[in-house]
Structure formats: C-alpha cells, structure tokens
Design a protein around this motif. Structure first.
Motif, mmCIF file in Angstrom:
data_model
loop_
_atom_site.group_PDB
_atom_site.id
_atom_site.type_symbol
_atom_site.label_atom_id
_atom_site.label_comp_id
_atom_site.label_asym_id
_atom_site.label_seq_id
_atom_site.Cartn_x
_atom_site.Cartn_y
_atom_site.Cartn_z
ATOM 1 N N THR A 148 49.909 53.830 38.358
ATOM 2 C CA THR A 148 49.673 52.485 37.868
ATOM 3 C C THR A 148 50.897 51.616 38.124
ATOM 4 O O THR A 148 52.022 52.035 37.867
ATOM 5 N N THR A 149 50.664 50.404 38.659
ATOM 6 C CA THR A 149 51.748 49.463 38.899
ATOM 7 C C THR A 149 51.576 48.251 38.001
ATOM 8 O O THR A 149 50.465 47.958 37.542
ATOM 9 N N THR A 150 52.666 47.566 37.738
ATOM 10 C CA THR A 150 52.631 46.396 36.871
ATOM 11 C C THR A 150 53.097 45.170 37.627
ATOM 12 O O THR A 150 53.778 45.269 38.647
ATOM 13 N N GLY A 151 52.706 44.030 37.111
ATOM 14 C CA GLY A 151 53.112 42.768 37.717
ATOM 15 C C GLY A 151 52.638 41.617 36.865
ATOM 16 O O GLY A 151 52.303 41.793 35.690
ATOM 17 N N ASN A 152 52.608 40.436 37.452
ATOM 18 C CA ASN A 152 52.210 39.240 36.735
ATOM 19 C C ASN A 152 50.868 38.730 37.229
ATOM 20 O O ASN A 152 50.600 38.716 38.424
ATOM 21 N N GLN A 153 50.037 38.303 36.271
ATOM 22 C CA GLN A 153 48.827 37.565 36.597
ATOM 23 C C GLN A 153 49.205 36.095 36.531
ATOM 24 O O GLN A 153 49.682 35.627 35.501
ATOM 25 N N VAL A 154 49.044 35.383 37.635
ATOM 26 C CA VAL A 154 49.487 34.004 37.723
ATOM 27 C C VAL A 154 48.266 33.094 37.730
ATOM 28 O O VAL A 154 47.404 33.189 38.607
ATOM 29 N N SER A 155 48.195 32.184 36.754
ATOM 30 C CA SER A 155 47.075 31.263 36.663
ATOM 31 C C SER A 155 47.295 30.064 37.588
ATOM 32 O O SER A 155 48.343 29.913 38.216
ATOM 33 N N HIS A 156 46.293 29.207 37.631
ATOM 34 C CA HIS A 156 46.386 28.006 38.475
ATOM 35 C C HIS A 156 47.501 27.079 37.997
ATOM 36 O O HIS A 156 48.132 26.403 38.799
ATOM 37 N N SER A 157 47.760 27.094 36.693
ATOM 38 C CA SER A 157 48.837 26.265 36.145
ATOM 39 C C SER A 157 50.179 26.996 36.123
ATOM 40 O O SER A 157 51.107 26.568 35.446
ATOM 41 N N THR A 207 51.328 36.091 32.927
ATOM 42 C CA THR A 207 51.149 37.111 31.903
ATOM 43 C C THR A 207 51.162 38.479 32.580
ATOM 44 O O THR A 207 50.814 38.603 33.753
ATOM 45 N N LYS A 208 51.583 39.480 31.830
ATOM 46 C CA LYS A 208 51.684 40.830 32.370
ATOM 47 C C LYS A 208 50.304 41.441 32.578
ATOM 48 O O LYS A 208 49.395 41.221 31.795
ATOM 49 N N ARG A 209 50.149 42.214 33.633
ATOM 50 C CA ARG A 209 48.921 42.949 33.893
ATOM 51 C C ARG A 209 49.244 44.217 34.663
ATOM 52 O O ARG A 209 50.358 44.393 35.138
ATOM 53 N N THR A 210 48.262 45.111 34.769
ATOM 54 C CA THR A 210 48.457 46.374 35.475
ATOM 55 C C THR A 210 47.370 46.546 36.522
ATOM 56 O O THR A 210 46.269 46.000 36.393
ATOM 57 N N TRP A 211 47.683 47.292 37.557
ATOM 58 C CA TRP A 211 46.734 47.700 38.588
ATOM 59 C C TRP A 211 46.652 49.214 38.553
ATOM 60 O O TRP A 211 47.661 49.903 38.721
ATOM 61 N N SER A 212 45.444 49.735 38.356
ATOM 62 C CA SER A 212 45.257 51.178 38.306
ATOM 63 C C SER A 212 44.711 51.674 39.640
ATOM 64 O O SER A 212 43.859 51.020 40.242
ATOM 65 N N PRO A 213 45.182 52.821 40.119
ATOM 66 C CA PRO A 213 44.625 53.378 41.352
ATOM 67 C C PRO A 213 43.238 53.949 41.092
ATOM 68 O O PRO A 213 42.896 54.302 39.960
#
Length: 62
Positions: A11-20, A24-30
């Motif tokens: 699992t990797t982590t990163g940012n979810q970036v909105s249009h504005s 916010t933090k989010r994860t990507w699961s394999p």
C-alpha cells in the motif's frame, strides 16, 4: 498484510488533490489475490499481485 510475496508491492500513500487544490491524505492498495502457488517445491497459499500472476512470475498449484 497487504504485501505481494513475489515483488513486495504494498500500500502506498499520497495526497488526493481537489479542483480547488485542497489536499487530503489517501492510500492506494495493490490488487492482491490469495492464491496457491508452488514455492520451493511445496504448495503454499500466499498473497500475489495481479501483475505477477499475469506476467507468469509464479507457478500456480493445481
């Protein structure tokens, strides 16, 4: 738990970036599947990512 036993993908982590541009933090699961494979000559149930399954890096036990 979410780790491929062949390539080590996890699992990797990163940012979810909105249009504005609010971040916010989010994860990507394999995409892991619990399959029975031949490991060191014996059948064993392990978690393997679908990329390793598709590329033929593992030999599935029947």
């Amino acid at each position: 738990m979410a780790v491929c036993s062949i390539c080590g993908k996890r699992t990797t982590t990163g940012n979810q970036v909105s249009h504005s541009n609010i971040k916010t933090k989010r994860t990507w699961s394999p995409n892991l599947q619990r399959v029975k494979i031949i490991l060191n000559g014996t059948p064993k149930k392990v978690y393997v990512c679908t990329r390793c399954l598709r590329s033929g890096k593992v030999q599935r036990a029947v």
